[in-house]
Design a protein around this motif. Structure first.
Motif, PDB file in Angstrom:
ATOM      1  N   ASN A   1     -17.462 -54.688  52.338  1.00  0.00           N
ATOM      2  CA  ASN A   1     -17.501 -53.226  52.405  1.00  0.00           C
ATOM      3  C   ASN A   1     -16.432 -52.574  51.543  1.00  0.00           C
ATOM      4  O   ASN A   1     -16.498 -51.369  51.285  1.00  0.00           O
ATOM      5  CB  ASN A   1     -17.348 -52.770  53.858  1.00  0.00           C
ATOM      6  N   ILE A   2     -15.453 -53.348  51.104  1.00  0.00           N
ATOM      7  CA  ILE A   2     -14.456 -52.809  50.175  1.00  0.00           C
ATOM      8  C   ILE A   2     -15.093 -52.569  48.806  1.00  0.00           C
ATOM      9  O   ILE A   2     -14.750 -51.618  48.097  1.00  0.00           O
ATOM     10  CB  ILE A   2     -13.261 -53.780  50.034  1.00  0.00           C
ATOM     11  N   PHE A   3     -16.062 -53.411  48.448  1.00  0.00           N
ATOM     12  CA  PHE A   3     -16.696 -53.328  47.141  1.00  0.00           C
ATOM     13  C   PHE A   3     -17.949 -52.465  47.156  1.00  0.00           C
ATOM     14  O   PHE A   3     -18.229 -51.762  46.179  1.00  0.00           O
ATOM     15  CB  PHE A   3     -17.045 -54.742  46.657  1.00  0.00           C
ATOM     16  N   ILE A   4     -18.715 -52.537  48.239  1.00  0.00           N
ATOM     17  CA  ILE A   4     -19.960 -51.766  48.336  1.00  0.00           C
ATOM     18  C   ILE A   4     -20.126 -51.272  49.767  1.00  0.00           C
ATOM     19  O   ILE A   4     -19.480 -51.771  50.689  1.00  0.00           O
ATOM     20  CB  ILE A   4     -21.195 -52.604  47.945  1.00  0.00           C
ATOM     21  N   ASP A   5     -21.005 -50.286  49.941  1.00  0.00           N
ATOM     22  CA  ASP A   5     -21.358 -49.830  51.286  1.00  0.00           C
ATOM     23  C   ASP A   5     -22.528 -50.666  51.795  1.00  0.00           C
ATOM     24  O   ASP A   5     -23.643 -50.582  51.266  1.00  0.00           O
ATOM     25  CB  ASP A   5     -21.744 -48.348  51.273  1.00  0.00           C
ATOM     26  N   VAL A   6     -22.250 -51.482  52.796  1.00  0.00           N
ATOM     27  CA  VAL A   6     -23.278 -52.357  53.355  1.00  0.00           C
ATOM     28  C   VAL A   6     -23.913 -51.667  54.559  1.00  0.00           C
ATOM     29  O   VAL A   6     -23.234 -51.415  55.559  1.00  0.00           O
ATOM     30  CB  VAL A   6     -22.691 -53.723  53.768  1.00  0.00           C
ATOM     31  N   HIS A   7     -25.189 -51.355  54.455  1.00  0.00           N
ATOM     32  CA  HIS A   7     -25.910 -50.718  55.558  1.00  0.00           C
ATOM     33  C   HIS A   7     -26.741 -51.776  56.287  1.00  0.00           C
ATOM     34  O   HIS A   7     -27.521 -52.499  55.660  1.00  0.00           O
ATOM     35  CB  HIS A   7     -26.820 -49.606  55.036  1.00  0.00           C
ATOM     36  N   ILE A   8     -26.558 -51.869  57.597  1.00  0.00           N
ATOM     37  CA  ILE A   8     -27.247 -52.869  58.407  1.00  0.00           C
ATOM     38  C   ILE A   8     -28.369 -52.185  59.179  1.00  0.00           C
ATOM     39  O   ILE A   8     -28.122 -51.299  60.001  1.00  0.00           O
ATOM     40  CB  ILE A   8     -26.274 -53.556  59.377  1.00  0.00           C
ATOM     41  N   ALA A   9     -29.595 -52.596  58.900  1.00  0.00           N
ATOM     42  CA  ALA A   9     -30.757 -51.960  59.529  1.00  0.00           C
ATOM     43  C   ALA A   9     -30.821 -52.237  61.022  1.00  0.00           C
ATOM     44  O   ALA A   9     -31.206 -51.365  61.813  1.00  0.00           O
ATOM     45  CB  ALA A   9     -32.042 -52.435  58.844  1.00  0.00           C
ATOM     46  N   HIS A  10     -30.452 -53.447  61.426  1.00  0.00           N
ATOM     47  CA  HIS A  10     -30.537 -53.845  62.832  1.00  0.00           C
ATOM     48  C   HIS A  10     -29.209 -54.476  63.261  1.00  0.00           C
ATOM     49  O   HIS A  10     -29.114 -55.717  63.338  1.00  0.00           O
ATOM     50  CB  HIS A  10     -31.692 -54.823  63.045  1.00  0.00           C
ATOM     51  N   PRO A  11     -28.177 -53.677  63.521  1.00  0.00           N
ATOM     52  CA  PRO A  11     -26.839 -54.233  63.807  1.00  0.00           C
ATOM     53  C   PRO A  11     -26.782 -55.113  65.043  1.00  0.00           C
ATOM     54  O   PRO A  11     -26.084 -56.138  65.049  1.00  0.00           O
ATOM     55  CB  PRO A  11     -25.965 -52.981  63.951  1.00  0.00           C
ATOM     56  N   VAL A  12     -27.508 -54.748  66.102  1.00  0.00           N
ATOM     57  CA  VAL A  12     -27.483 -55.558  67.322  1.00  0.00           C
ATOM     58  C   VAL A  12     -28.142 -56.910  67.071  1.00  0.00           C
ATOM     59  O   VAL A  12     -27.621 -57.966  67.469  1.00  0.00           O
ATOM     60  CB  VAL A  12     -28.183 -54.818  68.480  1.00  0.00           C
ATOM     61  N   LEU A  13     -29.289 -56.887  66.396  1.00  0.00           N
ATOM     62  CA  LEU A  13     -29.972 -58.137  66.063  1.00  0.00           C
ATOM     63  C   LEU A  13     -29.126 -58.970  65.100  1.00  0.00           C
ATOM     64  O   LEU A  13     -29.127 -60.204  65.168  1.00  0.00           O
ATOM     65  CB  LEU A  13     -31.338 -57.848  65.439  1.00  0.00           C
TER      66      LEU A  13
ATOM     67  N   VAL B   1     -33.262 -53.624  47.171  1.00  0.00           N
ATOM     68  CA  VAL B   1     -31.860 -53.763  47.577  1.00  0.00           C
ATOM     69  C   VAL B   1     -31.033 -54.136  46.351  1.00  0.00           C
ATOM     70  O   VAL B   1     -31.396 -55.049  45.604  1.00  0.00           O
ATOM     71  CB  VAL B   1     -31.702 -54.857  48.661  1.00  0.00           C
ATOM     72  N   GLY B   2     -29.925 -53.434  46.134  1.00  0.00           N
ATOM     73  CA  GLY B   2     -29.043 -53.756  45.030  1.00  0.00           C
ATOM     74  C   GLY B   2     -28.525 -55.174  45.152  1.00  0.00           C
ATOM     75  O   GLY B   2     -28.323 -55.680  46.257  1.00  0.00           O
ATOM     76  N   TYR B   3     -28.281 -55.805  44.002  1.00  0.00           N
ATOM     77  CA  TYR B   3     -27.913 -57.218  44.022  1.00  0.00           C
ATOM     78  C   TYR B   3     -26.620 -57.467  44.779  1.00  0.00           C
ATOM     79  O   TYR B   3     -26.505 -58.452  45.522  1.00  0.00           O
ATOM     80  CB  TYR B   3     -27.787 -57.751  42.595  1.00  0.00           C
ATOM     81  N   ALA B   4     -25.626 -56.608  44.618  1.00  0.00           N
ATOM     82  CA  ALA B   4     -24.343 -56.799  45.301  1.00  0.00           C
ATOM     83  C   ALA B   4     -24.530 -56.796  46.816  1.00  0.00           C
ATOM     84  O   ALA B   4     -23.911 -57.589  47.531  1.00  0.00           O
ATOM     85  CB  ALA B   4     -23.350 -55.714  44.878  1.00  0.00           C
ATOM     86  N   ALA B   5     -25.368 -55.894  47.315  1.00  0.00           N
ATOM     87  CA  ALA B   5     -25.635 -55.857  48.756  1.00  0.00           C
ATOM     88  C   ALA B   5     -26.512 -57.031  49.183  1.00  0.00           C
ATOM     89  O   ALA B   5     -26.355 -57.570  50.292  1.00  0.00           O
ATOM     90  CB  ALA B   5     -26.310 -54.538  49.125  1.00  0.00           C
TER      91      ALA B   5
END
Length: 256
Positions: free
Chosen positions: A129-141, A56-60
């Motif tokens: 999310n303005i700075f990076i694209d944050v992808h959430i593997a388990h959004p409900v959790l 995982v990139g450090y910013a994320a």
């Protein structure tokens, strides 16, 4: 069997949320600006010189930690201030004489404080999310865990608000205990990066489990097993519930 006083709970909840609404701009602008500064300093200046952590990139990587850092402080402050004000003004006696059970009173205050804390955390996520694209593997959790931690720390803040004798004491626990433990709990780094014996000592920090459990919902990986993180969070929640029950059972600093 007493009937649930939904109107009383809603009255407390609405009053606390209206107080938040009066400072809405400050309450939302400050975390957004602070998050932006963290990303400029840590995400860009430092993150550009660091490799990926567990893929995982450090910013994320620091996004869940920043959300938890804000969530802890907001939860404790909102809940402690909300119950401390009636004690300070003397209106706590009107509240205690109202047809509200201890559960209904706590539900109103903690529910409002948790709502405010979750809103601020989501604002931080939106800012990230303005700075990076944050992808959430388990959004409900992620949302469920966010609410669980917010509720737990709001209960903790509720206890602090009753314990504190003045506004100065309201700041002691967040500033001198929670914030240092949070920074040492892996907000900006993986605990696997620490040498021994510091890595082992870090495992005695309860905040480590909260941050890593939340980080797992984002990336599906963390320094601590998710089951252990959930267990520690549940333990902290149970302790807070027991203390709140004891406070109302004994009237500690409520009736004196």
């Amino acid at each position: 069997m007493a009937r649930f006083n939904a109107r009383g709970v809603w009255a407390i909840y609405r009053f606390e949320m209206q107080r938040f609404g009066r400072t809405l701009w400050t309450g939302l602008a400050v975390p957004a600006i602070t998050t932006s500064l963290y990303f400029i300093v840590f995400g860009s200046a430092i993150g550009s010189r660091m490799g990926a952590i567990d893929g995982v990139g450090y910013a994320a990587f620091i996004v869940p930690g920043l959300m938890m850092l804000s969530l802890f402080n907001e939860s404790i402050f909102n809940a402690s201030f909300g119950i401390h004000m009636p004690r300070f003004t003397g209106t706590i006696y009107e509240l205690l004489s109202a047809p509200l059970s201890a559960f209904e009173t706590v539900l109103g205050y903690v529910g409002a404080a948790a709502s405010k804390a979750v809103i601020v955390a989501l604002v931080i996520l939106a800012t990230a999310n303005i700075f990076i694209d944050v992808h959430i593997a388990h959004p409900v959790l992620m949302l469920a865990y966010l609410l669980l931690v917010a509720t737990t720390f709001c209960l903790f803040g509720f206890i602090v608000g009753i314990w504190a004798k003045g506004f100065e004491q309201l700041q002691i626990i967040p500033l001198l205990v929670v914030t240092p433990l949070t920074f040492l709990g892996g907000v900006f780094y993986s605990i696997d990066m620490l040498p021994q014996p510091w890595r082992t000592l870090t495992l005695f920090n309860p905040v480590v489990y909260l941050i890593n459990g939340f980080r797992w919902t984002f990336f599906g990986t963390a320094d601590v097993d998710m089951a252990v993180s959930l267990g520690m969070t549940g333990l902290f929640l149970a302790i807070c519930l027991a203390l709140v029950w004891l406070i109302f059972r004994t009237g500690y600093r409520l009736k004196a």
